[in-house]
Design a protein around this motif. Structure first.
Motif, PDB file in Angstrom:
ATOM      1  N   ARG A 179     100.488  26.750  55.773  1.00 42.54           N
ATOM      2  CA  ARG A 179     100.667  27.912  56.756  1.00 42.54           C
ATOM      3  C   ARG A 179      99.118  27.879  57.466  1.00 42.54           C
ATOM      4  O   ARG A 179      98.363  28.488  56.794  1.00 42.54           O
ATOM      5  CB  ARG A 179     101.727  29.153  56.780  1.00 42.54           C
ATOM      6  N   LYS A 217     103.279  30.057  64.555  1.00 37.29           N
ATOM      7  CA  LYS A 217     103.979  28.703  64.273  1.00 37.29           C
ATOM      8  C   LYS A 217     103.176  27.736  63.932  1.00 37.29           C
ATOM      9  O   LYS A 217     103.725  26.999  63.831  1.00 37.29           O
ATOM     10  CB  LYS A 217     104.516  28.812  65.538  1.00 37.29           C
ATOM     11  N   SER A 218     101.903  27.838  63.314  1.00 33.02           N
ATOM     12  CA  SER A 218     101.239  27.615  63.086  1.00 33.02           C
ATOM     13  C   SER A 218     101.355  26.497  61.690  1.00 33.02           C
ATOM     14  O   SER A 218     101.683  27.795  60.896  1.00 33.02           O
ATOM     15  CB  SER A 218     100.214  27.044  63.901  1.00 33.02           C
ATOM     16  N   SER A 219     101.172  25.407  61.307  1.00 35.88           N
ATOM     17  CA  SER A 219     101.390  25.039  60.676  1.00 35.88           C
ATOM     18  C   SER A 219     100.743  23.428  59.949  1.00 35.88           C
ATOM     19  O   SER A 219     100.610  22.474  61.054  1.00 35.88           O
ATOM     20  CB  SER A 219     102.795  25.074  59.351  1.00 35.88           C
ATOM     21  N   PRO A 265     102.792  24.209  65.966  1.00 37.58           N
ATOM     22  CA  PRO A 265     103.791  22.880  66.139  1.00 37.58           C
ATOM     23  C   PRO A 265     103.885  21.511  66.810  1.00 37.58           C
ATOM     24  O   PRO A 265     103.205  21.542  67.464  1.00 37.58           O
ATOM     25  CB  PRO A 265     104.539  24.208  66.622  1.00 37.58           C
TER      26      PRO A 265
END
Length: 361
Positions: free
Chosen positions: A185, A189-191, A208
Motif C-alpha cells: 500500500r 487507494k494507491s498500491s 489504481p
C-alpha cells in the motif's frame, strides 16, 4: 488476412450486458465471414440495439438440444455469481461437440468447486482481450529489428486492472509464468503490486487503474519501449488518418535507431475502434485501451477460427487466483498447494469452497 474459405461458424451468446453490447456483438458482427450469431440468451427477454439493427434476446430456458444443433461456439458473459448455474444448465445438454469462450475472470475463487464442469465442452478458451491488443505486434517488430533482446521487466503505471493486469504482464513478458506476487500500500487507494515471473523477469503494477493517465514501459537488455516520448526509450505512436471525413486509427509505429517500424490494423479493426476525437488523436495507446480491447476481442475470434485458440483456461484461473489471494493477504507464491496450475491445489480448494458453498445454502 481473414480465412474466408469456410462457411461461418454458428455461435450462441449467453448474456446481454454492456460487455456484450459494447465489445462482443460488435466484434462478431465485424466478422460475418467467420461467425454467425444464431441466438442470444439471458435471464429475461429483451432487445439489444447494435450497429446492424435490433437483436432479440431470448430467455435461457428456451435453449435446448434443438437450438444447440450445429453450434460451433458458445460465448458466456454473465454476472460472476451466475456462472456456476449457467455451466450446470449447459452441462445438462450435450455440448461435447461445442467449443466454449467464457469471459473473465471465468470463476470466482469461492466457486472453484465448479471447475470440473468445463470438461463437458470440446474446447474451452477465455475472452482475455488484454492478450491480443493490436499494438503488441509493433513492439515485437521493433524489439527484434533493433536487437533489443527478450523482455526482462515491465512497468504498468495505472494501466492495468486486477487479473487483467496479470494477463497483460504475462503476455508482454513473453508468456512467462508468475512465481510470486506481493502488494504494498502506498496511501489512499494507491498500491504497488510486484510480480516475479519465470526466467528472472519482473513486473511492477501501480494501482489504481486510470487509462487516461496510465502508461507502460517494457525493458529489454538492449533498451526499453514505452508509450510516451522519453529521451532514453523508444516509444510507440498511433497512426491516425482521415478517412471518409473522420479520423481513424489505422496502425502503430516506433521510430528506432535503425529505422521506423510500423504495423497496420485491418479495415474492420479500425471500424471497430471507432472515430477518433481530434482532441485525443495524440493520446497514448493506453489512453485508448477500452477501444483497443474491443479490437483485441475480435482478434481472439480470428485466432479461434484459425485453430489457434484463445487465452488458455488455466492461465485465466491462475490470474484470478493470484489476484484474489494478493488482495486478501498481500502476497502469493507458487507451490503445488497454492497454484491454480496444480491439480492438487485445485482439488483441495475446490473441496473446501464446495463445502463452504453447501453450508451457506
Amino acid at each position: 488476412m481473414l480465412d474466408t474459405n469456410h462457411s461461418p461458424r454458428k455461435v450462441l451468446i449467453l448474456g446481454s450486458g454492456q460487455r456484450i453490447v459494447n465489445a462482443a456483438l460488435p466484434a462478431f458482427e465485424a466478422l460475418p465471414e467467420l461467425f454467425r450469431v444464431d441466438g442470444i440468451f439471458a435471464r429475461s427477454e429483451k432487445k439489444l440495439v447494435t450497429k446492424n439493427g435490433e437483436r432479440q434476446v431470448e430467455p435461457l430456458e428456451r435453449l435446448d438440444a434443438s437450438r444447440l444443433r450445429g453450434v460451433d461456439l458458445i460465448f458466456i458473459c454473465v454476472s460472476k455469481p451466475a456462472v456456476p448455474s449457467v455451466l450446470e444448465f449447459l452441462g445438462r445438454l450435450d455440448v461435447s461437440q461445442t467449443d466454449l469462450l467464457i469471459d473473465t475472470p471465468v470463476l470466482q475463487f469461492k466457486h472453484l468447486s465448479h471447475f470440473g464442469k468445463f470438461a463437458s465442452f470440446r474446447k474451452v478458451w477465455v475472452a482475455e482481450d488484454m492478450s491480443t491488443l493490436p499494438w503488441m505486434e509493433t513492439l515485437d517488430l521493433a524489439r527484434e529489428a533493433e536487437s533489443m533482446g527478450q523482455p526482462e521487466s515491465l512497468t504498468l503505471y495505472q494501466s492495468a486492472y486486477a487479473y487483467h493486469g496479470l494477463a497483460l504482464a504475462k503476455t508482454l513478458l513473453g508468456g512467462a509464468a508468475i512465481k510470486s506476487a506481493k502488494r504494498r500500500r502506498t496511501g489512499g487507494k494507491s498500491s504497488v503490486r510486484k510480480l516475479n515471473l519465470s526466467g528472472g523477469k519482473s513486473c511492477l503494477i501501480h494501482d489504481p487503474r486510470d487509462y487516461a493517465s496510465g502508461h507502460f514501459a517494457l525493458h529489454m537488455k538492449g533498451g526499453s519501449i514505452c508509450d510516451r516520448p522519453h529521451r532514453d526509450h523508444l516509444h510507440i505512436d498511433g497512426i491516425v488518418e482521415e478517412q471518409d471525413g473522420c479520423l481513424r486509427y489505422v496502425g502503430f509505429q516506433i521510430e528506432g535507431k535503425r529505422g521506423v517500424y510500423a504495423t497496420r490494423m485491418e479495415a474492420y479493426e479500425s471500424e471497430l475502434f471507432g472515430p477518433v476525437d481530434p482532441e485525443k488523436r495524440n493520446e497514448s495507446v493506453i489512453a485508448h485501451m477500452d477501444a483497443f480491447k474491443r479490437v483485441g476481442f475480435a482478434r481472439l475470434l480470428v485466432h479461434i477460427h484459425a485453430g489457434k485458440g484463445a487465452y488458455p483456461l488455466l492461465e485465466a484461473i491462475d490470474d484470478m487466483w493470484i489476484d484474489y489471494v494478493v488482495e486478501k493477504t498481500g502476497r502469493w507464491f507458487s507451490s503445488p498447494m497454492t497454484s491454480a496450475k496444480s491439480g492438487l491445489a485445485r482439488g483441495w480448494v475446490g473441496l473446501a469452497t464446495g463445502l463452504a458453498e453447501k453450508l451457506k445454502r
